[in-house]
Design an enzyme around this catalytic site. Sequence first.
Site, PDB file in Angstrom:
ATOM      1  N   VAL A 115     -45.902   2.013 -27.910  1.00 58.30           N
ATOM      2  CA  VAL A 115     -44.833   1.622 -28.768  1.00 58.30           C
ATOM      3  C   VAL A 115     -44.433   3.053 -29.418  1.00 58.30           C
ATOM      4  O   VAL A 115     -45.046   3.961 -29.802  1.00 58.30           O
ATOM      5  CB  VAL A 115     -45.268   1.031 -30.145  1.00 58.30           C
ATOM      6  CG1 VAL A 115     -44.246   0.841 -31.219  1.00 58.30           C
ATOM      7  CG2 VAL A 115     -45.744  -0.283 -29.607  1.00 58.30           C
ATOM      8  N   GLY A 134     -43.254   6.062 -27.921  1.00 57.01           N
ATOM      9  CA  GLY A 134     -43.623   7.209 -27.056  1.00 57.01           C
ATOM     10  C   GLY A 134     -44.508   8.179 -27.945  1.00 57.01           C
ATOM     11  O   GLY A 134     -45.616   7.919 -27.869  1.00 57.01           O
ATOM     12  N   ILE A 155     -44.616   8.792 -31.217  1.00 55.30           N
ATOM     13  CA  ILE A 155     -44.880   8.733 -32.613  1.00 55.30           C
ATOM     14  C   ILE A 155     -46.266   7.768 -32.700  1.00 55.30           C
ATOM     15  O   ILE A 155     -46.130   6.733 -32.032  1.00 55.30           O
ATOM     16  CB  ILE A 155     -43.516   7.675 -33.201  1.00 55.30           C
ATOM     17  CG1 ILE A 155     -42.311   8.333 -33.239  1.00 55.30           C
ATOM     18  CG2 ILE A 155     -44.144   7.548 -34.704  1.00 55.30           C
ATOM     19  CD1 ILE A 155     -40.877   7.618 -33.355  1.00 55.30           C
ATOM     20  N   GLY A 190     -29.879   9.249 -17.543  1.00 56.20           N
ATOM     21  CA  GLY A 190     -31.306   8.738 -17.255  1.00 56.20           C
ATOM     22  C   GLY A 190     -32.156   8.032 -18.340  1.00 56.20           C
ATOM     23  O   GLY A 190     -33.209   7.648 -18.426  1.00 56.20           O
ATOM     24  N   GLU A 195     -32.013   2.297 -17.411  1.00 55.35           N
ATOM     25  CA  GLU A 195     -32.177   2.124 -16.228  1.00 55.35           C
ATOM     26  C   GLU A 195     -30.866   1.497 -15.314  1.00 55.35           C
ATOM     27  O   GLU A 195     -30.037   1.196 -16.044  1.00 55.35           O
ATOM     28  CB  GLU A 195     -33.256   1.029 -15.913  1.00 55.35           C
ATOM     29  CG  GLU A 195     -34.586   1.636 -16.725  1.00 55.35           C
ATOM     30  CD  GLU A 195     -35.318   2.475 -15.596  1.00 55.35           C
ATOM     31  OE1 GLU A 195     -35.015   2.594 -14.722  1.00 55.35           O
ATOM     32  OE2 GLU A 195     -36.229   3.290 -16.474  1.00 55.35           O
ATOM     33  N   ASP A 235     -36.979  -5.001 -25.038  1.00 60.51           N
ATOM     34  CA  ASP A 235     -38.089  -4.139 -25.177  1.00 60.51           C
ATOM     35  C   ASP A 235     -38.422  -3.853 -26.484  1.00 60.51           C
ATOM     36  O   ASP A 235     -39.688  -3.592 -26.801  1.00 60.51           O
ATOM     37  CB  ASP A 235     -37.385  -2.789 -24.696  1.00 60.51           C
ATOM     38  CG  ASP A 235     -38.268  -1.468 -24.825  1.00 60.51           C
ATOM     39  OD1 ASP A 235     -39.174  -1.152 -23.952  1.00 60.51           O
ATOM     40  OD2 ASP A 235     -37.908  -0.844 -25.667  1.00 60.51           O
ATOM     41  N   LYS A 272     -42.402  -4.384 -28.380  1.00 60.71           N
ATOM     42  CA  LYS A 272     -42.979  -3.452 -29.185  1.00 60.71           C
ATOM     43  C   LYS A 272     -43.369  -3.962 -30.749  1.00 60.71           C
ATOM     44  O   LYS A 272     -44.348  -3.949 -31.326  1.00 60.71           O
ATOM     45  CB  LYS A 272     -42.304  -2.120 -29.568  1.00 60.71           C
ATOM     46  CG  LYS A 272     -41.983  -1.308 -27.934  1.00 60.71           C
ATOM     47  CD  LYS A 272     -40.936  -0.422 -28.119  1.00 60.71           C
ATOM     48  CE  LYS A 272     -40.653   0.428 -26.812  1.00 60.71           C
ATOM     49  NZ  LYS A 272     -39.652   1.401 -26.676  1.00 60.71           N
ATOM     50  N   GLY A 278     -39.600   9.471 -22.857  1.00 62.70           N
ATOM     51  CA  GLY A 278     -39.815  10.550 -22.074  1.00 62.70           C
ATOM     52  C   GLY A 278     -41.403  11.042 -21.600  1.00 62.70           C
ATOM     53  O   GLY A 278     -42.069  10.609 -22.107  1.00 62.70           O
TER      54      GLY A 278
END
Length: 443
Positions: free
Chosen positions: A129, A131, A133, A184, A187, A198, A202, A301
């Site tokens: 969830v 990235g 954080i 990028g 997708e 998505d 989460k 990322g």
Amino acid sequence: MKDINIAIIGVGTVGKSVVKILQTNKDILKARCGVNLVPRIGISRDIDDKELKSLGIPLSTNIDDAFSDPSIEVIVELIGGVELPYEIALRALKSGKAFVTANKAMLAYHRYDLEKQCKNSAIGFEASVCGGIPIIKILKDGLGANHILSLSGIMNGTSNYILTKMSKSGLNFKVALKEAQDLGYAEADPTLDISGGDTAHKLLILASIAYGINAKLEDILVEGIEEISQIDILFAKEFGYVIKLLGIAKKEIHSDEVELRVHPCLISQDKLLAKVDKAMNAISVVGDMVGETVYYGAGAGGAPTASSVVSDILEIARSKTSPMLGYMSSHENTLKLKPIESISSKYYIRLNVTDKPGVLSDIALVFAKYKVSIRTLLQKETWEQDKTHKKDLDTTCIESKPKHATLLLSTHICAELDIQKALNEIEKLICVVCKPYMIRLLD
């Protein structure tokens, strides 16, 4: 000093970054956990990749190789998907190995199944969830003394980038999406991001930790950003709002119901979440003791996500074990999911109508029938004067003509069931030429 050997299944963008962190920051990791964290093997479909080979670790295409080495104590899964990662997780936990994943989709469906299996093995999923954080640890530990009254957040960088470009650069949805794909952020098939799926994955994970509730994806309200147009952005700016895709969880202090929903939302431009732009993520959490706290950072990322993966490995290496979803006992197992139709909110509505006398009266009568009170109203002259918006309209809409007007309005608080009934009836009015579009409004 002891070594803890790690197998990384899925050495793509995030997996490569995990290996690099373990190698580059090995000294500080050793100082923090008292052992050497060693990337023992990487499992990848493309072991001839030059960057992958340059990492200098053994490589294999066979997942079995991650389990056949008895010295491997931690399995890291970064391949994506649902069922295969779940099988890998079960295999790791049943063999007594710790398991770390960044896979929110798999956890959205199987988090409680895994919790039952990890009694004797550690499991980490901080990277699933937002990235970089550390919101999982914040909810489990940092805010563990609180009843969580609400959490709301921007949890998908792709949708936030698109909405930022629509708001700040005046791009329509399709152009902003194409730019996100070129950079990028999105997708080739962006459906999961722009549909709200998505974010919903989460939100379900966070709700399990905040409330101990086992909600299912199909039981919660999920809407995406595909139908947002420049005219909606115009209304938001006119009245001091910003449109964001939010995941929202709420529970009144004496209620036994938890409200879970994902949808675009008009939020006041003075709110901290309104200032979160481009591909960044942020989550606001309100606790009964601490009040509101806000967490901001990179939601995706390689390096940010890998940072969270390694933080889980670090915690496992310290031999700190805690219940996977934060509860030693089912303290809040009496909580239930609030029905979608029982949700209440303020609403923004876009109506495309024929420009003639009596239209407002017809619409007002329907709203009054369902106890929906109008708060603000704005009328656009004609669609023909808004060329950039024309292509953003619902594809079911008839071709615009000079005598068609666009009404933009907001309501006072009303029930979800009432607004849906009102909009269904308004859609059938002869004066309404397109399906009404609605966004919930959060002051």
